[in-house]
Design an enzyme around this catalytic site. Structure first.
Site, mmCIF file in Angstrom:
data_model
loop_
_atom_site.group_PDB
_atom_site.id
_atom_site.type_symbol
_atom_site.label_atom_id
_atom_site.label_comp_id
_atom_site.label_asym_id
_atom_site.label_seq_id
_atom_site.Cartn_x
_atom_site.Cartn_y
_atom_site.Cartn_z
ATOM 1 N N SER A 305 0.827 -1.149 0.039
ATOM 2 C CA SER A 305 -0.119 -0.044 -0.033
ATOM 3 C C SER A 305 0.845 1.251 -0.043
ATOM 4 C CB SER A 305 -1.034 0.217 1.111
ATOM 5 O OG SER A 305 -0.071 0.251 2.206
ATOM 6 N N LYS A 306 0.176 2.477 -0.172
ATOM 7 C CA LYS A 306 0.884 3.475 -0.056
ATOM 8 C C LYS A 306 2.026 3.864 1.116
ATOM 9 C CE LYS A 306 -2.754 6.229 -2.633
ATOM 10 N NZ LYS A 306 -3.671 7.174 -2.819
ATOM 11 N N ARG A 307 1.348 3.317 2.271
ATOM 12 C CA ARG A 307 2.581 3.578 3.395
ATOM 13 C C ARG A 307 3.731 2.902 3.357
ATOM 14 N NH1 ARG A 307 2.354 -0.832 7.098
ATOM 15 N NH2 ARG A 307 0.961 -2.546 6.449
#
Length: 571
Positions: A305-307
């Site tokens: 994911s973006k994290r």
């Protein structure tokens, strides 16, 4: 008579008391339908419905609600490789039925990313084809047509339940610790009850009539046999009360009418296969073969994911990655050719790819390995292509005034082994052209070099420059430089590290960097040819020697001794 292509079914067992209206009226196309007491089999044939025998047709069907994620890009790649390896067609379909979130801007970005990767589609937006339109938002009339067929056959029914009633069903199921499931209130409604609601103008959905018992099985090309128990599903909606079709219904109709032979998609869609298989069966469509690809995982084995940093193709493109490297790396996320080889061109991938070698376990996304692989692909480019990439980048970022010529060629040859990303080339050249002498001389790492009589080496070097020996050697190129260095070393009775480290510091102002001879020659040429942007912070060779003459070696030596004293006291 329709066939079940590639995905054998187990029979769907149906309760004997299944209401007769389920198949009381045939489709407009009048397929043959047989109903048995315990087993249901459906055979039907429609124009443009189901795979064409022997023809491989696969599709990538993104939703234009954001950027193209690397997971979606890998799914597109596997579809592309499978189609090309089988001599088939790669179709692009835009699933834009989420009208609130879908945008043409996102669609255009996705199309650009796919084109950048080299995954050119045979049918789809901007290309056309015989089975369009290729946007779901333009296919509503088709969905309504097939929904009406299902209603006429009794495979679906009108459900007049209000939102409040549905919420109450969910709440009761929750209290009983059961999964939320429609209770089937309108499943057995009489014609009179339905007419009354229609007369009142009550809104309704179309619900699919799911058999109450039995199992459904498919053979997934990656996961093997997968089965579901039908009593866990409940009757599901295929058309909302506003007339909009539901995802699983759209996908089934689209895949069938576009004659998709193989559905290769992410494992997240595996649960959807049950609903879609029931719709295929009810409409008499031939089943495609299914292959559900594992998720791409972050290093901590959670879903990427973006994290975890950059996750979209566009981001990696902006960071300086090559499409060849992205394709190569994405192919290795869950697939391999059975050898130790990890370096593939897209043509080699097409030649070697097979679904049978796709793993069903999750693949870890390793950004360090991707970066390394990009460097390998960058350095393997044809020389003229690499020159253009480097030259265009240097001019675009304002380091150089030109994008072609001998200086660009020499700079590319010198710096290419030290960069992995296109965006690093301007920094690499800027560093070469800079001269942070004072900062380096004052650093802790440089202290041993300063203490090794660096001032004496500097005095001899200045004398060689002022006397014209060094400029004359540089004018001769690499051979002249090497000859001069050898003589300079003999003069100072130095060789190896004790010679080259002081020279590197004095001439480049740094402790580390690419080949020193190549670096000095480039610096010398840059001062003569005027190719460097005046705003790039370039320090010419003449300016470097001017700075060397201004170094206060006694003060520097005193400063180092003071630092040593302070360090000793702290110990």
């Amino acid at each position: 008579m329709a066939r079940l292509v590639g995905s054998p079914w187990a029979r769907i067992r149906v309760l004997p008391e299944l209401p007769a209206p389920l198949f009381r009226r045939g489709f407009a196309a009048k397929p043959y339908i047989s109903v048995r007491r315990r087993n249901l089999s459906v055979s039907a044939s429609y124009a443009n419905a189901g795979p064409t025998e022997g023809e491989v047709r696969v599709r990538f069907a993104p939703s234009p609600t954001g950027n193209l994620h690397v997971g979606g890009a890998r799914t597109a790649l596997f579809n592309y490789l499978f189609a090309r390896s089988q001599g088939g067609k790669f179709i692009l379909r835009i699933e834009d039925t989420d009208l609130e979130r879908s945008t043409r801007k996102s669609e255009e970005a996705m199309l650009n990313d796919l084109s950048w990767l080299g995954l050119n589609w045979d049918e789809g937006p901007s290309v056309g084809g015989d089975y369009g339109p290729y946007r779901q938002s333009e296919r509503n009339s088709l969905y309504k047509e097939y929904a009406e067929k299902l209603l006429e056959s009794g495979a679906v029914y009108r459900c007049f339940c209000s939102n409040e009633e549905l919420e109450q069903m969910k709440e009761r199921a929750k209290q009983m610790q059961l999964p939320p499931m429609y209770t089937g209130k309108w499943r057995t409604a009489s014609d009179e009850e339905i007419k009354q609601e229609l007369a009142k103008g009550t809104s309704y959905t179309y619900r699919f009539r799911v058999p109450k018992e039995g199992n459904l099985k498919i053979t997934d090309l990656i996961r093997g046999e997968v089965s579901w128990s039908l009593d866990t599903l409940g009757d599901f909606v295929i058309m909302r009360s506003n007339g909009q079709p539901v995802y699983n219904f759209c996908v089934t109709v689209d895949d069938a009418t576009m004659r998709i032979s193989h559905v290769i998609r992410a494992e997240e869609h595996l649960p959807n296969t049950l609903r879609q298989a029931l719709i295929y069966k009810a409409l008499g469509f031939s089943m495609p073969s299914f292959a559900h690809v594992s998720l791409i995982l972050a290093p901590d084995r959670s879903k990427l994911s973006k994290r975890h940093g950059a996750t979209s193709v566009g981001q990696f493109r902006e960071m300086g990655y090559l499409p060849q490297a992205m394709v190569n790396y994405l192919a290795l996320l869950g697939w391999g050719d059975g050898t130790e080889n990890e370096f593939f061109t897209i043509d080699q991938l097409v030649e070697k790819f097979s679904i049978s070698r796709v793993n069903k376990s999750g693949a870890i996304f390793d950004s360090t390995k991707l970066r390394w692989m990009n460097g390998q692909h960058l350095r393997s480019l044809p020389p003229e292509e690499l020159l253009k990439i480097f030259g265009d980048r240097w001019k675009c970022t304002g380091v150089l005034l030109e994008s072609e010529g001998i200086f660009i060629k020499d700079s590319t040859e010198l710096l290419k082994d030290g960069v992995d990303l296109i965006t690093e080339v301007d920094t690499a050249l800027s560093n070469l052209l800079s001269y942070p002498l004072y900062t380096t001389l004052s650093s802790e790492e440089c202290k041993p070099i300063v203490q090794d009589k660096l001032s004496e080496v500097a005095a001899s070097l200045i004398a060689a420059y002022d006397g014209g020996e060094l400029p004359a050697a540089l004018e001769e190129g690499h051979a002249g430089w090497q000859k001069w260095v050898k003589g300079f070393g003999k003069l100072l009775k130095r060789k190896g590290k004790s010679l080259f480290m002081p020279l590197r510091v004095l001439l480049t102002g740094k402790l580390h960097g690419p080949d020193m001879g190549g670096s000095i020659l480039l610096i010398y040429k840059a001062g003569l040819w005027g190719v460097v942007n005046p705003e790039a912070g370039f320090i010419t060779l003449a300016e470097r020697f001017k700075m060397l003459r201004e170094v206060d070696w006694e003060a520097l030596d005193k400063e180092n001794k003071q630092l040593e004293s302070v360090a000793g006291q702290s110990d």
